[in-house]
Design a protein around this motif. Structure first.
Motif, PDB file in Angstrom:
ATOM      1  N   SER A  55      65.529 -16.704 -33.450  1.00 14.98           N
ATOM      2  CA  SER A  55      64.799 -16.270 -34.647  1.00 14.98           C
ATOM      3  C   SER A  55      65.776 -16.025 -35.801  1.00 14.98           C
ATOM      4  CB  SER A  55      63.936 -15.042 -34.361  1.00 14.98           C
ATOM      5  OG  SER A  55      64.727 -13.974 -33.959  1.00 14.98           O
ATOM      6  N   ALA A  57      66.538 -19.412 -37.162  1.00 12.68           N
ATOM      7  CA  ALA A  57      65.375 -19.932 -37.873  1.00 12.68           C
ATOM      8  C   ALA A  57      65.335 -19.364 -39.287  1.00 12.68           C
ATOM      9  CB  ALA A  57      64.098 -19.577 -37.117  1.00 12.68           C
ATOM     10  N   MET A  74      65.558 -21.875 -42.459  1.00 13.15           N
ATOM     11  CA  MET A  74      64.342 -22.102 -43.254  1.00 13.15           C
ATOM     12  C   MET A  74      63.450 -20.884 -43.092  1.00 13.15           C
ATOM     13  SD  MET A  74      62.846 -24.516 -45.132  1.00 13.15           S
ATOM     14  CE  MET A  74      63.595 -26.087 -44.685  1.00 13.15           C
ATOM     15  N   ILE A  81      60.967 -19.715 -44.725  1.00 16.68           N
ATOM     16  CA  ILE A  81      59.517 -19.881 -44.902  1.00 16.68           C
ATOM     17  C   ILE A  81      58.876 -20.340 -43.593  1.00 16.68           C
ATOM     18  CG2 ILE A  81      57.802 -21.323 -46.028  1.00 16.68           C
ATOM     19  CD1 ILE A  81      59.590 -21.277 -48.490  1.00 16.68           C
ATOM     20  N   ALA A  82      59.493 -21.363 -42.988  1.00 16.65           N
ATOM     21  CA  ALA A  82      58.938 -21.865 -41.737  1.00 16.65           C
ATOM     22  C   ALA A  82      59.034 -20.808 -40.644  1.00 16.65           C
ATOM     23  CB  ALA A  82      59.670 -23.130 -41.317  1.00 16.65           C
ATOM     24  N   ALA A  83      60.100 -20.008 -40.674  1.00 21.24           N
ATOM     25  CA  ALA A  83      60.251 -18.961 -39.667  1.00 21.24           C
ATOM     26  C   ALA A  83      59.087 -17.986 -39.740  1.00 21.24           C
ATOM     27  CB  ALA A  83      61.568 -18.224 -39.866  1.00 21.24           C
ATOM     28  N   GLN A  84      58.704 -17.620 -40.962  1.00 21.12           N
ATOM     29  CA  GLN A  84      57.562 -16.714 -41.134  1.00 21.12           C
ATOM     30  C   GLN A  84      56.296 -17.316 -40.560  1.00 21.12           C
ATOM     31  OE1 GLN A  84      57.992 -16.154 -45.426  1.00 21.12           O
ATOM     32  NE2 GLN A  84      57.054 -14.166 -45.114  1.00 21.12           N
ATOM     33  N   LEU A  85      56.164 -18.642 -40.777  1.00 20.28           N
ATOM     34  CA  LEU A  85      54.928 -19.300 -40.383  1.00 20.28           C
ATOM     35  C   LEU A  85      54.769 -19.437 -38.891  1.00 20.28           C
ATOM     36  CD1 LEU A  85      54.221 -22.052 -42.924  1.00 20.28           C
ATOM     37  CD2 LEU A  85      52.977 -19.988 -42.410  1.00 20.28           C
ATOM     38  N   ILE A  86      55.879 -19.375 -38.148  1.00 22.58           N
ATOM     39  CA  ILE A  86      55.688 -19.428 -36.707  1.00 22.58           C
ATOM     40  C   ILE A  86      55.658 -18.019 -36.144  1.00 22.58           C
ATOM     41  CG2 ILE A  86      56.571 -21.730 -36.300  1.00 22.58           C
ATOM     42  CD1 ILE A  86      59.173 -20.562 -35.654  1.00 22.58           C
ATOM     43  N   GLY A  87      55.542 -17.048 -37.029  1.00 18.91           N
ATOM     44  CA  GLY A  87      55.271 -15.698 -36.576  1.00 18.91           C
ATOM     45  C   GLY A  87      56.482 -14.786 -36.506  1.00 18.91           C
ATOM     46  N   ILE A  88      57.620 -15.237 -37.016  1.00 22.91           N
ATOM     47  CA  ILE A  88      58.784 -14.354 -37.011  1.00 22.91           C
ATOM     48  C   ILE A  88      58.670 -13.430 -38.215  1.00 22.91           C
ATOM     49  CG2 ILE A  88      61.278 -14.264 -37.307  1.00 22.91           C
ATOM     50  CD1 ILE A  88      61.353 -16.995 -35.868  1.00 22.91           C
ATOM     51  N   ARG A  89      58.824 -12.139 -37.965  1.00 22.70           N
ATOM     52  CA  ARG A  89      58.756 -11.197 -39.081  1.00 22.70           C
ATOM     53  C   ARG A  89      60.156 -11.041 -39.650  1.00 22.70           C
ATOM     54  NH1 ARG A  89      55.725  -6.272 -36.638  1.00 22.70           N
ATOM     55  NH2 ARG A  89      55.743  -5.575 -38.791  1.00 22.70           N
TER      56      ARG A  89
END
Lengths: 276, 358
Positions: free
Chosen positions: B211, B214, B218, B220-228
């Protein structure tokens, strides 16, 4: 969900494919989004039913990507309401959308460039992995067991997308078409209920488009995943999607089956241009 | 020719997920550990132990601290020396307030003090990114150094403003203070560094490390797969400053023996950043390489003329050291901008496929 086993269990999902009476998984009600004076999206309503492939099309700058950004919580629309799985919401953060089951790929690939294909897909499992910090420090016992369990799942996705040979390659080195495939893999690893695909075939050649179309159909038919698709290739859109919504200048101008949309005069005008 | 993985088939994911999946790598690591634990203490003199190996290991640990933050989580920091100082002063205060508790406990526990301060200064990291965050960490560097000078409670109102390490023992064996032997100190430092490197390696190869990377690659993409983002970044700050704190405490207690506030100045932060960049961002092995290049290379260059029988004036040697070390750093960065760790990786890849080019 067992990816390896499910391709043969097509019956149930395929038969009910896109039936008109199914309950909406996602409903967008008169959404408006503006940046300062610019209205990106104005009063758009549509719904996405469970199990269908819903295409969102429109000329450049029509607000398609903004629409997706509203759905997965990147943008907060000033007006309107988005209902997902029966729960309405005004504001939502992207990671909350992710934990509720919305996954997404990007128009310009947004992979983690320094990491391998496998690690990228494993990252998609972030929400499913529960072992805490102390176990992570040890990377033995439950933490390792969890890691391996998710590795198995990711290997199934890798199998499904036929990217076994690039498992350990850093994604920055991969050709564009494969990167798009890895990105789809990362989204699939989240086991989402709703998969948003933002131009999954942009910049691909015919063969790559054919592969990608096959993957999208398989994901939809075999795993019953609901898909919202933005795409410019009209042939692909008309063949893949069950229903199409057409945006132009942030407004909805048509909504219906591919055939209806194809013969809609406003859509033809929007695409071919008309004297105003 | 010997570095081949032919015939080593992975039958389980566990074997494939191992940190060192190739057998030769595991043997190599074992040899290095044996050399470090047996050969170096037996064969090395006091100079090698206290001026080369102990500082090298401690700087490596500090470089790992910075690498976790910068190389893995992508947050460039110029406050590492400040966090090291926080650890050192915490260990000093704790060991003088509670002398009955063993000093080794306090060295490790002092990491938590530095950890708390690191999290505090990591708080702005959600709002500001890139160079701006770097400047914010610079503020922490200056603020902490100011504290080390001005808050006299920290150095027990010592008129000299320095902290001096009390003599402490473990099982009757002196481990800090002037009577502690270099071998003892070296073995303690080595053990702590090996253990913490192992923990760091576990972290970065698992969910948390992924994480961080990630977010680095990137966000933005990290947020989108649920990483806070916020908790993950703060965790990176916490772990990084914990490591820096322990390194700082060891630096004072097991290497220098006493320290002035100036030991933790901005120069050290810069040196650590260079180590991480030259060694390889996002590589634990690289942290050791970087520390070796920055710390051991100048010593080697300084010793070189005498060992081949040349007599050059002290000042000239000093200048030459700077010139040669600087030139080497530039050469290494041109040859491989991704650091020495990448160079090692390329070398291994070449060995695996030798005599074919790929």
């Amino acid at each position: 969900m067992n990816i390896a086993a499910s391709p043969h269990a097509t019956g149930a999902q395929g038969a009910a494919h896109g039936g008109p009476l199914r309950d909406p998984l996602l409903a967008v009600e008169s959404i408006s989004l503006s940046f300062g004076g610019l209205k990106a999206v104005s009063e758009v309503s549509f719904d996405i039913r469970r199990g269908e492939i819903r295409a969102i099309i429109g000329p450049n700058g029509a607000g398609k990507t903004s629409m997706l950004n509203c759905i997965n919580g990147f943008y907060h629309p000033q007006e309107g309401r988005i209902t997902f799985k029966g729960v309405a919401r005004r504001r939502m953060k992207p990671h909350e959308a992710a934990s509720q089951g919305i996954a997404r790929t990007f128009q310009n690939v947004a992979l983690f460039k320094g990491m391998s294909t496998l690690d990228n897909i494993m990252t998609g499992r972030a929400l499913k992995m529960r072992r805490g910090f102390l176990w992570q420090l040890l990377r033995h016992g439950p933490a390792l067991a969890e890691e391996i369990e998710h590795r198995k799942f990711c290997e199934e996705i890798i199998d499904f997308l036929e990217i076994e040979h690039i498992r350990k390659t850093p994604v920055g080195k991969l050709p564009y078409g494969l990167q798009k495939r890895v990105e789809l893999g990362r989204a699939l690893a989240m086991e989402p209920d709703l998969l948003l695909l933002d131009e999954p075939m942009a910049g691909m050649n015919v063969e790559e488009k054919r592969d990608m179309s096959r993957f999208i159909l398989d994901v939809n038919r075999h795993f019953g995943m609901t898909i919202a698709l933005i795409e410019h290739d009209m042939g692909v859109v008309m063949d893949l999607s069950d229903r199409v919504v057409v945006l132009e200048y942030g407004r909805k101008i048509a909504d219906g089956s591919p055939d209806e949309v194809k013969s809609n005069q406003r859509v033809i005008d929007a695409y071919l241009g008309v004297a105003r | 020719m010997f570095y081949r993985e032919a015939g080593q088939f992975k039958a389980t994911y566990a074997a494939d997920q191992a940190v060192f999946p190739i057998r030769q790598d595991r043997i190599g690591l074992a040899l290095i550990l044996v050399a470090a634990y047996v050969a170096v203490p037996l064969l090395g003199g006091d100079f090698l132990l206290s001026s080369v190996m102990i500082p090298f290991l401690i700087l490596s640990l500090a470089a790992i601290a910075l690498n976790i933050l910068t190389g893995y989580a992508g947050l460039v920091s110029l406050g590492t020396a400040g966090f090291m100082g926080a650890g050192a002063y915490a260990a000093y205060k704790l060991s003088t307030l509670f002398p009955q508790v063993n000093i080794l406990v306090w060295i490790v526990v002092s990491g938590f003090a530095s950890c708390a301060i690191g999290v505090l200064f990591g708080l702005p990291s959600l709002r500001i990114k890139g160079f701006y965050l770097t400047v914010a960490t610079l503020a922490s560097q200056f603020f902490l150094q100011w504290c080390f000078v001005r808050v006299s409670w920290l150095y027990n109102y010592n008129p000299s403003g320095a902290i001096e390490v009390p003599a402490r023992a473990l099982f009757g064996l002196a481990i800090t203070g002037p009577s502690a032997s270099p071998v003892t100190r070296y073995l303690i430092v080595l053990t702590i560094v090996v253990a913490m490197t192992w923990f760091a390696s576990n972290l970065v190869h698992g969910r948390i490390g992924r994480s961080w990377m990630a977010i680095r690659d990137m966000d933005i993409a990290a947020q989108l797969i649920g990483i806070r983002l916020y908790p993950a970044k703060l965790l990176a700050f916490a772990v990084s400053s914990f490591y820096a704190g322990v390194a700082g405490a060891m630096m004072v207690f097991l290497w220098l023996g006493a320290a002035e506030p100036d030991a933790f100045n901005i120069n050290l932060s810069f040196l650590l950043l260079f180590m991480v960049i030259i060694g390889g961002l996002g590589s634990l092995t690289g942290s050791f390489f970087g520390a070796a290049l920055i710390h051991i290379l100048p010593i080697a260059v300084r010793q070189a003329p005498a060992s081949v029988g040349l007599t050059i004036g002290g000042a000239t040697v000093e200048h030459l050291t700077y010139v040669i070390t600087g030139a080497m750093i530039i050469v290494f960065l041109i040859v491989e901008p991704h650091g020495l760790a990448r160079l090692l990786q390329i070398g291994k890849q070449k060995l695996r496929t030798w005599p074919f080019p790929y």
